[in-house]
Design an enzyme around this catalytic site. Structure first.
Site, short mmCIF file in Angstrom:
data_model
loop_
_atom_site.label_atom_id
_atom_site.label_comp_id
_atom_site.label_asym_id
_atom_site.label_seq_id
_atom_site.Cartn_x
_atom_site.Cartn_y
_atom_site.Cartn_z
N ASN A 13 -11.47 34.91 38.51
CA ASN A 13 -10.94 33.63 38.64
C ASN A 13 -10.50 33.18 36.96
OD1 ASN A 13 -11.25 33.84 41.24
ND2 ASN A 13 -13.03 32.56 41.29
N HIS A 41 -9.81 38.11 33.94
CA HIS A 41 -8.37 38.10 34.14
C HIS A 41 -8.24 36.74 33.44
CE1 HIS A 41 -8.08 40.14 38.16
NE2 HIS A 41 -8.48 41.03 37.25
N GLY A 58 -15.72 36.39 48.12
CA GLY A 58 -14.59 35.54 48.02
C GLY A 58 -13.58 36.35 47.18
N THR A 59 -13.41 37.62 47.31
CA THR A 59 -12.41 38.43 47.03
C THR A 59 -11.64 39.33 48.10
OG1 THR A 59 -11.46 39.79 45.32
CG2 THR A 59 -13.81 40.14 45.96
N SER A 60 -10.34 39.35 48.15
CA SER A 60 -9.55 40.11 49.22
C SER A 60 -9.73 41.68 48.73
CB SER A 60 -8.24 39.74 49.42
OG SER A 60 -7.71 39.81 47.76
N GLU A 98 -13.74 36.55 56.24
CA GLU A 98 -13.05 37.60 56.69
C GLU A 98 -13.37 39.12 56.25
OE1 GLU A 98 -8.78 34.95 56.57
OE2 GLU A 98 -8.97 36.99 55.65
N ALA A 147 -18.70 31.21 51.21
CA ALA A 147 -19.52 31.32 49.94
C ALA A 147 -20.85 30.06 49.79
CB ALA A 147 -18.67 31.74 48.87
#
Ligand code: BV8
Length: 239
Positions: free
Chosen positions: A103, A120, A186-188, A214, A230
């Site tokens: 993030n 990032h 919380g990451t795809s 998911e 989360a």
């Protein structure tokens, strides 16, 4: 949502904990994710990984600034949520703790986390395209051009097709390779090299726990997958 006795035990006696977060950890703060729920973020008709690309920076820097200025303005009034605060507490709890985030929103810092490895970059910073002078935009507007060399400024984030900040991934993967407990929150798990970090932890023998409403491509390598939000799930670890 139950936390298994095994995970509770491992949490209680963990010495070296590694946490990787993605956009999902900021979702309960009201920050839209890029994916999830079947949608992909789009800006003026362009998928986010197109507007957030090195190629777009070359072609149309003002358009890239417009996208990041919009997100930064949106983040002005956004506060961390329970997930950020819980993770901030963990840095005092474990002998060795590493927080790596994809993030750029700065919410982990806002919640009190220190030494966050921002793989990032950070949306609150600008840097000169040429001399790399850095400008903090959390304290006000950026100058029109670099005050050192006069060249153009760009968002100090890693765009698609760009290398990560020197050393950031190396330090992150070194910590991942020696942790005994790894959380993926919380990451795809679709963007590399960040998504490779849980694989490194797993290969080095760590117990890997995913927190996500998911299933993701990383779920198959995880020892535990806590299907939930989360903020709600991480609060369950508070003794
Ligand atoms: C690079 C900053 C070397 C800008 C970002 C290997 C295979 C395939 C492709 C590649 C590869 N290696 C490199 C690539 C190319 C590319 C890549 O990975 N492409 C993907 C799309 C396939 N990688 C790169 O370009 C990287 N650079 O490799 O350099 C190089 C150089 C030249 C040529 C080749 C190689 C740079 C990648 C970094 C790009 N910058 N961000 C900006 O913010 O705009 S990436 C950005 O997108 C984020 O930082 C993050 O990484 C990613 C979004 O992913 P997530 O954070 O996971 O968010 P997402 O929305 O996808 O998912 C949210 C999840 O949360 C969902 O699962 C949802 O269910 C869950 N959730 C929702 N609510 C909650 C929740 N979870 C918990 N609680 C909730 N309440």
């Amino acid at each position: 949502m139950q936390i298994s006795e095994e995970l509770r035990q491992r949490f209680a006696r963990a010495q070296r904990v590694f946490v990787l977060t993605g956009a999902g950890v900021s979702a309960e703060s009201g920050v839209p994710t890029f994916r999830g729920g079947g949608h992909t973020a789009v800006w003026k008709g362009l998928p986010f990984d197109v507007i957030s690309s090195a190629e777009m920076l070359e072609r149309n820097l003002p358009a890239v600034w417009e996208w990041f200025d919009y997100r930064r303005d949106f983040l002005e009034s956004i506060l961390p949520n329970a997930a950020h605060y819980e993770i901030a507490h963990w840095q005092e709890r474990f002998p060795e703790f590493t927080l790596v985030t994809q993030n750029v929103d700065g919410l982990h810092h806002k919640a009190g986390s220190r030494d966050v490895i921002e793989l990032h970059g950070n949306i609150w910073r600008a840097r000169c395209i040429d001399c790399r002078s850095s400008y903090d935009m959390s304290k006000g507007k950026r100058p029109e051009a670099c005050l050192e060399c006069g060249d153009a400024l760009r968002p100090d984030v890693v765009l698609f097709g760009e290398m990560l900040p020197a050393g950031a991934f190396e330090i992150a993967s070194e910590h991942a390779s020696r942790c005994d407990l790894c959380f993926v929150v919380g990451t795809s798990g679709l963007v590399y090299p960040a998504a490779g970090l849980p694989e490194i932890a797993k290969a080095a023998g760590a117990y890997v726990c995913e927190v996500n409403p998911e299933q993701t491509p990383l779920s198959s390598l995880c020892d535990a997958t806590l299907l939930g939000k989360a903020g709600e799930v991480l609060s369950l670890f508070r003794s």
